[in-house]
Scaffold this motif. Sequence first.
Motif, PDB file in Angstrom:
ATOM      1  N   UNK A  54     144.264 141.243  66.899  1.00  0.00           N
ATOM      2  CA  UNK A  54     145.327 140.810  65.984  1.00  0.00           C
ATOM      3  C   UNK A  54     146.353 139.883  66.626  1.00  0.00           C
ATOM      4  N   UNK A  55     146.275 139.736  67.941  1.00  0.00           N
ATOM      5  CA  UNK A  55     147.315 139.017  68.693  1.00  0.00           C
ATOM      6  C   UNK A  55     147.572 137.610  68.136  1.00  0.00           C
ATOM      7  N   UNK A  56     146.491 136.857  67.905  1.00  0.00           N
ATOM      8  CA  UNK A  56     146.692 135.444  67.540  1.00  0.00           C
ATOM      9  C   UNK A  56     147.406 135.300  66.196  1.00  0.00           C
ATOM     10  N   UNK A  57     147.230 136.280  65.306  1.00  0.00           N
ATOM     11  CA  UNK A  57     147.906 136.201  64.000  1.00  0.00           C
ATOM     12  C   UNK A  57     149.410 136.388  64.161  1.00  0.00           C
ATOM     13  N   UNK A  58     149.807 137.335  65.020  1.00  0.00           N
ATOM     14  CA  UNK A  58     151.244 137.564  65.239  1.00  0.00           C
ATOM     15  C   UNK A  58     151.887 136.423  66.004  1.00  0.00           C
ATOM     16  N   UNK A  59     151.106 135.771  66.867  1.00  0.00           N
ATOM     17  CA  UNK A  59     151.648 134.614  67.597  1.00  0.00           C
ATOM     18  C   UNK A  59     151.745 133.424  66.635  1.00  0.00           C
ATOM     19  N   UNK A  60     150.756 133.268  65.784  1.00  0.00           N
ATOM     20  CA  UNK A  60     150.785 132.159  64.828  1.00  0.00           C
ATOM     21  C   UNK A  60     152.006 132.255  63.902  1.00  0.00           C
ATOM     22  N   UNK A 191     153.144 130.438  70.235  1.00  0.00           N
ATOM     23  CA  UNK A 191     153.511 129.980  68.897  1.00  0.00           C
ATOM     24  C   UNK A 191     153.954 128.514  68.976  1.00  0.00           C
ATOM     25  N   UNK A 192     153.579 127.700  67.976  1.00  0.00           N
ATOM     26  CA  UNK A 192     153.888 126.259  68.034  1.00  0.00           C
ATOM     27  C   UNK A 192     155.386 125.978  68.120  1.00  0.00           C
ATOM     28  N   UNK A 193     156.179 126.696  67.323  1.00  0.00           N
ATOM     29  CA  UNK A 193     157.635 126.467  67.366  1.00  0.00           C
ATOM     30  C   UNK A 193     158.221 126.872  68.705  1.00  0.00           C
ATOM     31  N   UNK A 194     157.743 127.998  69.208  1.00  0.00           N
ATOM     32  CA  UNK A 194     158.240 128.467  70.514  1.00  0.00           C
ATOM     33  C   UNK A 194     157.926 127.429  71.584  1.00  0.00           C
ATOM     34  N   UNK A 195     156.729 126.842  71.496  1.00  0.00           N
ATOM     35  CA  UNK A 195     156.294 125.847  72.479  1.00  0.00           C
ATOM     36  C   UNK A 195     157.176 124.594  72.420  1.00  0.00           C
ATOM     37  N   UNK A 196     157.730 124.311  71.225  1.00  0.00           N
ATOM     38  CA  UNK A 196     158.582 123.125  71.080  1.00  0.00           C
ATOM     39  C   UNK A 196     160.056 123.405  71.366  1.00  0.00           C
ATOM     40  N   UNK A 197     160.388 124.672  71.606  1.00  0.00           N
ATOM     41  CA  UNK A 197     161.761 125.033  71.952  1.00  0.00           C
ATOM     42  C   UNK A 197     161.907 124.894  73.477  1.00  0.00           C
ATOM     43  N   UNK A 198     162.854 124.037  73.940  1.00  0.00           N
ATOM     44  CA  UNK A 198     162.921 123.751  75.382  1.00  0.00           C
ATOM     45  C   UNK A 198     163.065 124.995  76.260  1.00  0.00           C
ATOM     46  N   UNK A 199     163.948 125.920  75.863  1.00  0.00           N
ATOM     47  CA  UNK A 199     164.135 127.105  76.710  1.00  0.00           C
ATOM     48  C   UNK A 199     162.857 127.941  76.740  1.00  0.00           C
TER      49      UNK A 199
END
Length: 291
Positions: A54-60, A191-199
């Motif tokens: 289930x991991x990838x769904x919660x990360x997505x 997660x895509x948004x997390x990856x785009x957050x600089x921190x």
Amino acid sequence: MNNKLKLGIPKGSLETKTVDLFKRAGWSISYDNRSYFPDVNDDELSCTLVRAQEMSRYVEDGTLDMGLTGKDWIIENGSDVVEIQDLIYSKTSVKQARWVLVVREDSPLRTLEDLEGKRIATELRCFTERYFKERNINVHVEFSWGATEAKVVEGLVDAIVEVTETGSTLRANNLKIIHELMRTNTVLIANREAWNDPWKRQKIEQIRTLLNGSLQAMGKVGIKMNVSQQNLDRVIQLLPSLRAPTISNLYSADWLAIETILDANSVRDLIPLLQEVGAEGIIEYPLNKVI
Ligand SMILES: Nc1ncnc2c1ncn2[C@@H]1O[C@H](COP(=O)(O)OP(=O)(O)OP(=O)(O)O)[C@@H](O)[C@H]1O
Ligand SMILES: O=P(O)(O)OC[C@H]1O[C@H](OP(=O)(O)OP(=O)(O)O)[C@H](O)[C@@H]1O
Ligand SMILES: [Mg+2]
């Protein structure tokens, strides 16, 4: 309040190896048996145990910023996540595992096409359905909750699609592989948004570097020795290394120190050879990280 990165640790067969790897990388993850929220010695991280399936769904969906799971489950779930780093380890080894089509040893089924109209049990149902559909072979795929090998042994189905690594489970059940569908390994995902957050990206990068460095160091050792100038070339020719061995001067001008990294299991054959060509003062040491 501190920034926090929400990290998913896979519960199940990847769990112990994952916690071990974080330990080597510098993060101590601890919990009692019934808790799904382990403590971690880093104020910038919060950990949750989640099934690998289930991991990838919660990360997505952003419930988690980052997690570890198998490539197989990312594909099965069709999850849109950033695959940050392949980390090739599983419960039993540091090799990839394979999803294979398996029948009984005495089965007449030999090729994918022979499965036309047959029944297949698997935990990877969507992937398997798609795989046969793309090849225009009609099969009935049914979901298996586990103990999948038993179903083909008992004749409940004609074949199974199952993960294998050493092949010992298949051998123990008199089963044979007739086709390989996919190779899989553990992946660090974000997660895509997390990856785009600089921190968050910086934190993810820190974790990626140290996890990968720790994994690379497993099964490797450092070795150091002294050699006279006249024997240098013969010693160097015996040594593998990441780039090239490091060579430094000793106080006595015509002697050098050589240092390199190699597979731990090659050392026992190498040391006598190094001695034969004039290496002296050989020392071997363990490595924590190779970055
Ligand atoms: N024997 C194995 N060798 C190598 N990798 C494996 C093996 N078994 C499972 N894996 C990999 O580990 C990940 C998690 O495995 P799996 O999906 O079987 O969940 P699990 O934690 O073992 O739970 P379950 O008990 O339901 O099987 C998957 O990505 C899978 O490919
Ligand atoms: O080729 P092998 O090395 O024998 O590995 C294959 C077995 O490993 C996995 O089971 P696991 O050990 O994870 O048990 P599980 O059914 O509880 O997941 C998989 O479901 C196979 O049964
Ligand atoms: Mg399993």
